[in-house]
Design a protein around this motif. Structure first.
Motif, PDB file in Angstrom:
ATOM      1  N   ILE A 194      -6.418  -5.243   5.414  1.00  0.00           N
ATOM      2  CA  ILE A 194      -5.525  -4.940   4.304  1.00  0.00           C
ATOM      3  C   ILE A 194      -4.111  -4.701   4.810  1.00  0.00           C
ATOM      4  CG2 ILE A 194      -5.016  -3.259   2.495  1.00  0.00           C
ATOM      5  CD1 ILE A 194      -8.041  -2.857   2.228  1.00  0.00           C
ATOM      6  N   LEU A 195      -4.003  -3.984   5.928  1.00  0.00           N
ATOM      7  CA  LEU A 195      -2.680  -3.692   6.467  1.00  0.00           C
ATOM      8  C   LEU A 195      -1.965  -4.978   6.876  1.00  0.00           C
ATOM      9  CD1 LEU A 195      -3.181  -0.464   8.600  1.00  0.00           C
ATOM     10  CD2 LEU A 195      -2.066  -0.719   6.393  1.00  0.00           C
ATOM     11  N   LYS A 196      -2.726  -5.917   7.389  1.00  0.00           N
ATOM     12  CA  LYS A 196      -2.130  -7.193   7.789  1.00  0.00           C
ATOM     13  C   LYS A 196      -1.486  -7.859   6.575  1.00  0.00           C
ATOM     14  CE  LYS A 196      -4.627  -9.075  11.293  1.00  0.00           C
ATOM     15  NZ  LYS A 196      -5.873  -9.814  11.594  1.00  0.00           N
ATOM     16  N   GLU A 197      -2.234  -7.886   5.473  1.00  0.00           N
ATOM     17  CA  GLU A 197      -1.692  -8.475   4.239  1.00  0.00           C
ATOM     18  C   GLU A 197      -0.466  -7.710   3.772  1.00  0.00           C
ATOM     19  OE1 GLU A 197      -4.615  -8.583   1.156  1.00  0.00           O
ATOM     20  OE2 GLU A 197      -6.131  -9.320   2.570  1.00  0.00           O
ATOM     21  N   GLU A 198      -0.627  -6.376   3.740  1.00  0.00           N
ATOM     22  CA  GLU A 198       0.440  -5.531   3.190  1.00  0.00           C
ATOM     23  C   GLU A 198       1.705  -5.611   4.022  1.00  0.00           C
ATOM     24  OE1 GLU A 198       0.583  -3.256   0.516  1.00  0.00           O
ATOM     25  OE2 GLU A 198      -1.107  -4.426  -0.200  1.00  0.00           O
ATOM     26  N   ASN A 199       1.514  -5.772   5.341  1.00  0.00           N
ATOM     27  CA  ASN A 199       2.664  -5.663   6.226  1.00  0.00           C
ATOM     28  C   ASN A 199       3.499  -6.929   6.317  1.00  0.00           C
ATOM     29  OD1 ASN A 199       2.456  -3.074   6.867  1.00  0.00           O
ATOM     30  ND2 ASN A 199       2.572  -3.420   9.076  1.00  0.00           N
ATOM     31  N   ALA A 200       2.939  -8.018   5.872  1.00  0.00           N
ATOM     32  CA  ALA A 200       3.698  -9.253   5.951  1.00  0.00           C
ATOM     33  C   ALA A 200       4.050  -9.761   4.562  1.00  0.00           C
ATOM     34  CB  ALA A 200       2.892 -10.301   6.720  1.00  0.00           C
TER      35      ALA A 200
ATOM     36  N   ILE B 175     -13.944   0.411  -2.901  1.00  0.00           N
ATOM     37  CA  ILE B 175     -12.504   0.665  -2.962  1.00  0.00           C
ATOM     38  C   ILE B 175     -12.056   1.280  -1.647  1.00  0.00           C
ATOM     39  CG2 ILE B 175     -10.691   1.995  -4.089  1.00  0.00           C
ATOM     40  CD1 ILE B 175     -12.352   1.798  -6.647  1.00  0.00           C
ATOM     41  N   VAL B 176     -11.061   0.676  -1.028  1.00  0.00           N
ATOM     42  CA  VAL B 176     -10.498   1.233   0.187  1.00  0.00           C
ATOM     43  C   VAL B 176      -9.151   1.838  -0.177  1.00  0.00           C
ATOM     44  CG1 VAL B 176      -9.721   0.762   2.522  1.00  0.00           C
ATOM     45  CG2 VAL B 176     -11.592  -0.557   1.559  1.00  0.00           C
ATOM     46  N   LYS B 177      -8.966   3.106   0.162  1.00  0.00           N
ATOM     47  CA  LYS B 177      -7.678   3.756  -0.096  1.00  0.00           C
ATOM     48  C   LYS B 177      -6.978   3.922   1.234  1.00  0.00           C
ATOM     49  CE  LYS B 177      -8.259   6.831  -4.039  1.00  0.00           C
ATOM     50  NZ  LYS B 177      -8.376   8.259  -4.335  1.00  0.00           N
ATOM     51  N   ILE B 178      -5.755   3.444   1.305  1.00  0.00           N
ATOM     52  CA  ILE B 178      -4.975   3.658   2.520  1.00  0.00           C
ATOM     53  C   ILE B 178      -3.758   4.490   2.155  1.00  0.00           C
ATOM     54  CG2 ILE B 178      -3.703   2.551   4.391  1.00  0.00           C
ATOM     55  CD1 ILE B 178      -5.458   0.141   4.064  1.00  0.00           C
ATOM     56  N   PHE B 179      -3.507   5.505   2.961  1.00  0.00           N
ATOM     57  CA  PHE B 179      -2.365   6.373   2.712  1.00  0.00           C
ATOM     58  C   PHE B 179      -1.309   6.055   3.757  1.00  0.00           C
ATOM     59  CE2 PHE B 179      -6.379   8.470   1.773  1.00  0.00           C
ATOM     60  CZ  PHE B 179      -6.257   8.653   0.404  1.00  0.00           C
TER      61      PHE B 179
ATOM     62  N   VAL C 205      -2.247   3.145  -1.156  1.00  0.00           N
ATOM     63  CA  VAL C 205      -2.507   1.736  -1.433  1.00  0.00           C
ATOM     64  C   VAL C 205      -4.001   1.597  -1.709  1.00  0.00           C
ATOM     65  CG1 VAL C 205      -2.451  -0.600  -0.489  1.00  0.00           C
ATOM     66  CG2 VAL C 205      -0.673   1.042   0.142  1.00  0.00           C
ATOM     67  N   GLU C 206      -4.348   1.026  -2.842  1.00  0.00           N
ATOM     68  CA  GLU C 206      -5.760   0.881  -3.165  1.00  0.00           C
ATOM     69  C   GLU C 206      -6.141  -0.589  -3.201  1.00  0.00           C
ATOM     70  OE1 GLU C 206      -6.619   4.471  -6.184  1.00  0.00           O
ATOM     71  OE2 GLU C 206      -7.994   2.777  -6.281  1.00  0.00           O
TER      72      GLU C 206
END
Lengths: 205, 208
Positions: B189-195, B70-74, B58-59
């Motif tokens: 970012i995870l908060k946004e992505e997870n909901a 840029i934050v990259k989350i795997f 996730v970028e």
């Protein structure tokens, strides 16, 4: 001029009598910097040997068409090309090694040893003697680098080629040996030892 | 041909030839170099995402201190596609050069799976110890709340503490700071992505 005997003596010259590190004392930057681990020293030695053989052969080949005024520029260009090739090759096939050596691979281009061989020998001699000279110089550089790195890695990290020989429980590594001061101390004592040896052996010969 | 014309011609020919050789060689080994770099990153990511078999990237671009970053989350997943944890890279200035680490975060987003050092140029024999198991192993199961702290020359007592490498406090601190600095952005970012279901519904409702 290029009979077998003189080829061999040219080769031997680089290894011992005119050794780059111990006698001519050129190429100190890579010597001091990469001799803190045996694997780094071996990789640096081989990479430099590859570059010096290729550049010496090339310089010797073009020695009659390069005008004197731009000869150094032309030699550096030739060396830089081979160094970059060696750098890419390490990155592609030995990424670990390339990481260990870092910027020092690129810095082979300013290793005076290579320019010195081009200027002193290759630009005045044929291809065969030039390559023999380069091979001798390269091997001479590599073996001294390896000996220094053995001493430094054993005393500084307790290992050789990364394999633990003296465990930390029995032997507390002298960290200074793998730091820059250790490089100067080892190199100084080593050259001193070689000089002492050649002086005494030379007298009896 | 006079002397200076000869110089120009010879040097130009040499330059063109060496350029051509390098371009050709670069072209042939470049894919391999790229592959090596990616492979190393992959290896490190799997090392810090226990039990993962694959991961999605996730970028996100965030506002950093010096402009957009840029934050990259795997996002690590197991065989059946369940999320097992999140990994991200963090970097910061070390004692010499930049230190880059990969961090694995458990599903609870409060504890770490572990940490691996991706790149470092620290002093050999001192700072380079931050890449060894003895140091990185301390991050296994470490709490990131409220933030990671380090102690010197004594055993850590709190769940969010690690012990700095003796003689390499600066390097150790650099690792801790790099991770701490990145954690907040990643959690956001995870908060946004997870909901996403709720967020999308909310958005739709708002428009209605």
């Amino acid at each position: 001029m290029a009979d077998d005997k003189s080829l061999f003596s040219v080769f031997k010259n680089g290894i011992w009598t005119e050794n780059t590190i111990t006698v001519i004392v050129l190429g100190m930057c890579p010597t001091l910097a990469t001799s803190n681990s045996a694997s780094g020293a071996l990789a640096m030695g081989l990479a430099a040997t590859f570059v010096i053989i290729c550049s010496s052969a090339m310089v010797s080949m073009v020695r009659n068409i390069v005008p004197g005024g731009v000869r150094i520029a032309a030699y550096v260009l030739i060396m830089a090309t081979f160094v970059t090739v060696a750098d890419f090759y390490l990155q592609a096939f030995f990424p670990e090694m390339s990481k260990v050596l870092g910027a020092y691979v690129a810095l082979i281009v300013v290793n005076c040893m290579i320019l010195a061989r081009a200027e002193i020998f290759a630009c005045k001699n044929g291809i065969a003697p030039s390559m023999a000279d380069a091979l001798g110089t390269g091997i001479g550089f590599t073996w001294v680098l390896l000996v220094l790195s053995f001493i430094r890695e054993i005393l500084g990290s307790g290992s050789i080629f990364g394999f633990v020989i003296l465990s930390e429980n029995v032997f507390n590594p002298w960290v200074v040996m793998i730091l820059p001061p250790g490089a100067f101390i080892t190199l100084g004592l080593f050259i001193g030892g070689i000089n002492y040896f050649t002086k005494h052996r030379g007298a009896s010969r | 041909m006079n002397q200076s014309a000869k110089m120009i011609v010879v040097l130009s020919v040499f330059a063109v030839l060496s350029g051509a050789i390098l371009a050709g060689f670069y072209h042939s080994v470049h894919p391999r170099i790229l592959k090596n770099k990616l492979e190393e990153e992959r290896k490190m990511i799997f090392a810090v995402l226990e039990g993962s078999k694959s991961y999605d990237t996730v970028e996100k671009t965030i506002k950093g201190a010096k402009g957009p970053e840029i934050v990259k989350i795997f996002v690590g997943k197991d065989e059946s596609g369940n999320i097992v944890g999140y990994a991200f890279t963090a970097k910061g200035p070390g004692f010499a050069g930049t230190i880059e680490v990969v961090v694995g975060l458990k599903l609870d987003k409060k504890t770490m799976f572990g940490l691996r050092v991706l790149n470092q140029k620290e002093t050999p024999g001192l700072g380079t110890k931050i890449a060894q198991e003895k140091f990185t192993g301390q991050f296994k199961g470490l709490s990131i709340e409220p933030k990671i702290e380090y102690v010197k020359n004594k055993k850590p007592t709190k769940p969010n503490e690690i012990q700095a490498v003796t003689g390499a406090t600066i390097s150790s601190r650099a690792v801790v700071n790099a991770v701490n600095a990145r954690v907040a952005a990643v959690l956001d970012i995870l908060k946004e992505e997870n909901a996403p279901p709720e967020a999308e519904e909310g958005g739709a409702n708002g428009r209605r």
